[in-house]
Design an enzyme around this catalytic site. Structure first.
Site, short mmCIF file in Angstrom:
data_model
loop_
_atom_site.label_atom_id
_atom_site.label_comp_id
_atom_site.label_asym_id
_atom_site.label_seq_id
_atom_site.Cartn_x
_atom_site.Cartn_y
_atom_site.Cartn_z
N HIS A 143 -0.95 2.30 15.84
CA HIS A 143 -0.25 3.40 15.16
C HIS A 143 -1.22 4.18 14.30
O HIS A 143 -2.35 3.74 14.07
CB HIS A 143 0.91 2.85 14.32
CG HIS A 143 0.49 1.84 13.29
ND1 HIS A 143 0.20 0.53 13.59
CD2 HIS A 143 0.30 1.95 11.95
CE1 HIS A 143 -0.15 -0.12 12.49
NE2 HIS A 143 -0.09 0.73 11.47
N ASP A 149 -2.20 -3.47 12.80
CA ASP A 149 -2.28 -4.19 11.52
C ASP A 149 -2.73 -5.62 11.76
O ASP A 149 -2.34 -6.24 12.74
CB ASP A 149 -0.91 -4.20 10.84
CG ASP A 149 -0.50 -2.81 10.34
OD1 ASP A 149 -1.40 -1.97 10.17
OD2 ASP A 149 0.70 -2.59 10.15
N LYS A 191 0.87 -1.19 0.00
CA LYS A 191 0.00 0.00 0.00
C LYS A 191 0.90 1.23 0.00
O LYS A 191 1.72 1.39 0.91
CB LYS A 191 -0.89 -0.01 1.24
CG LYS A 191 -1.90 1.12 1.29
CD LYS A 191 -2.80 0.99 2.53
CE LYS A 191 -3.68 2.22 2.70
NZ LYS A 191 -3.71 2.68 4.10
N HIS A 249 -4.84 2.29 14.43
CA HIS A 249 -5.21 0.89 14.24
C HIS A 249 -3.99 0.01 14.51
O HIS A 249 -2.85 0.50 14.52
CB HIS A 249 -5.68 0.65 12.78
CG HIS A 249 -4.60 0.86 11.76
ND1 HIS A 249 -4.14 2.12 11.40
CD2 HIS A 249 -3.83 0.00 11.05
CE1 HIS A 249 -3.18 2.01 10.51
NE2 HIS A 249 -2.96 0.72 10.28
C1 AKG Z 1 -1.33 2.06 6.96
O1 AKG Z 1 -1.39 2.36 5.76
O2 AKG Z 1 -1.96 1.12 7.46
C2 AKG Z 1 -0.44 2.83 7.85
O3 AKG Z 1 -0.44 2.58 9.03
C3 AKG Z 1 0.42 3.91 7.28
C4 AKG Z 1 1.57 4.32 8.16
C5 AKG Z 1 2.45 5.36 7.52
O4 AKG Z 1 2.03 6.05 6.60
O5 AKG Z 1 3.60 5.51 7.96
#
Ligand code: AKG
Length: 361
Positions: A293, A239, A218, A237
């Site tokens: 995070h 992961d 992503k 959230h």
């Molecule tokens: C996500 O895309 O699930 C994130 O947590 C992004 C974290 C970030 O952009 O450093």
């Protein structure tokens, strides 16, 4: 299909007040702010671990590496890894390729638009509000399966820049090897043979031609935001993955929750940020922490991050605490579930909470 408004278009329109659907609930807004300002606050630092020491001839260095990774995964659920063996030049070129894709005009990117409502998750998108309160996140993204190559649909990967596919595929193969190494280190950190975690995540079917661990990429694109204390790029959230790997363009924004406060990740050139996700927390019976995070936004600079989620197969594996870690003193903290069930259950719980929060009392 109804196309979500692109956050990039909103940002480029030069608006000074963000639309109400991007304004987060008051409770969440209390500790939001411009990422650059938050990055200046003094805070404990996310640990940096050099994993090349694991291959050292000296047993002491390898053992110290295992202990450093174990401690970071247990106490923080996140670390910067150095010594991962992926050449800095490849990481720079990968960042260049993603940046070149996002530099295309929005219309050109729309050719890759996804359609989550129709079940097409891969492609260019913006998070449509799925919750009752209707909030949106201040980001656009590109999402696609990265590995194994045999399952990747390269027609959905950007054709511009022309080196996107080759670079991204190379990166995927290398990250896959780093994932194996970390899973070996993390297994030893639990006092178990080094193949334990990977074997458990892969499932027991030995005859499969393909790798059963999936990598999903992503790329998050966070445009400048005139009111960063009201909006969020990615809401808080954990992961669902086993491990997640993060690169970024040096602009602050990632915050991890540690010791009751939000800590802003620094730019540590050459390192890759690694998160422990839910699947690993479950297998380790909570010895490793799936880190909470979020992604903040800011007024002055576009932030781009590359996140690789390393996931078990959706249905072929039952995620449950490893039996060696379950004792009378440490009973199982998680009920068995497939990865798919875990994801569905998490989405359902979140919708319930949000509906509850949005319901008139
Ligand atoms: C996500 O895309 O699930 C994130 O947590 C992004 C974290 C970030 O952009 O450093």
């Amino acid at each position: 299909p109804a196309v979500a408004p692109r956050v990039e278009a909103l940002s480029l329109s030069g608006l000074s007040t963000i639309p109400p659907e991007y304004v987060r609930p008051e409770e969440e807004r209390r500790d939001l702010g411009d990422a650059f300002e938050q990055a200046r606050s003094s805070a404990p630092l996310i640990p940096i671990v050099d994993i090349s020491a694991f291959d050292s001839e000296e047993a002491d260095s390898a053992a110290a590496c295992v202990e450093a990774v174990r401690a970071a995964a247990a106490e923080w659920g996140v670390m910067h890894i150095a010594g991962h063996g992926i050449p800095a030049e490849l990481l720079d070129r990968l960042r260049g390729a993603g940046t070149a894709f996002f530099a295309l005009p929005i219309d050109a990117k729309e050719a890759y638009a996804n359609d989550p409502a129709a079940g097409r998750l891969q492609g260019y998108g913006s998070r449509l509000a799925t919750n009752a309160s209707g909030q949106r996140e201040w980001e656009d993204y590109l999402f696609h399966l990265l590995h194994p190559d045999s399952l990747a649909d390269h027609a959905l990967w950007p054709a511009h820049p022309p080196d996107y596919v080759a670079l991204t595929r190379d990166f995927g193969e290398r990250i896959r090897r780093v994932a194996s190494k970390l899973l070996a280190i993390l297994s030893l950190g639990l006092g178990l043979p080094q193949e334990t975690l990977e074997r458990q995540l892969q499932g027991t079917q030995q005859q499969q031609a393909d790798d059963c661990l999936l990598l999903q990429l992503k790329i998050n694109y966070y445009p400048r935001c005139p009111q960063p204390d009201l909006a969020i790029g990615v809401e808080a959230h954990t992961d669902v993955s086993a491990l997640s790997f993060i690169l970024h363009n040096g602009v602050p924004g990632l915050q991890v929750h540690h010791g009751g406060r939000w800590v802003t990740a620094r730019s540590e050139p050459g390192t890759i940020i690694v998160h422990v996700g839910d699947a690993l927390e479950i297998l380790s019976n909570g010895q490793y922490t799936s880190v909470l995070h979020r992604g903040l936004v800011n007024r002055q600079a576009v932030r781009v991050s590359w996140v690789v989620f390393c996931e078990p197969p959706p249905e072929a594996v039952l995620l449950r605490p490893l039996p060696e870690l379950v004792t009378d003193e440490e009973p199982a903290r998680f009920t068995p579930r497939t990865f798919k069930q875990h994801v569905e259950c998490k989405v359902f719980k979140k919708q319930q909470q949000q509906q509850h929060a949005a319901a008139p009392t």
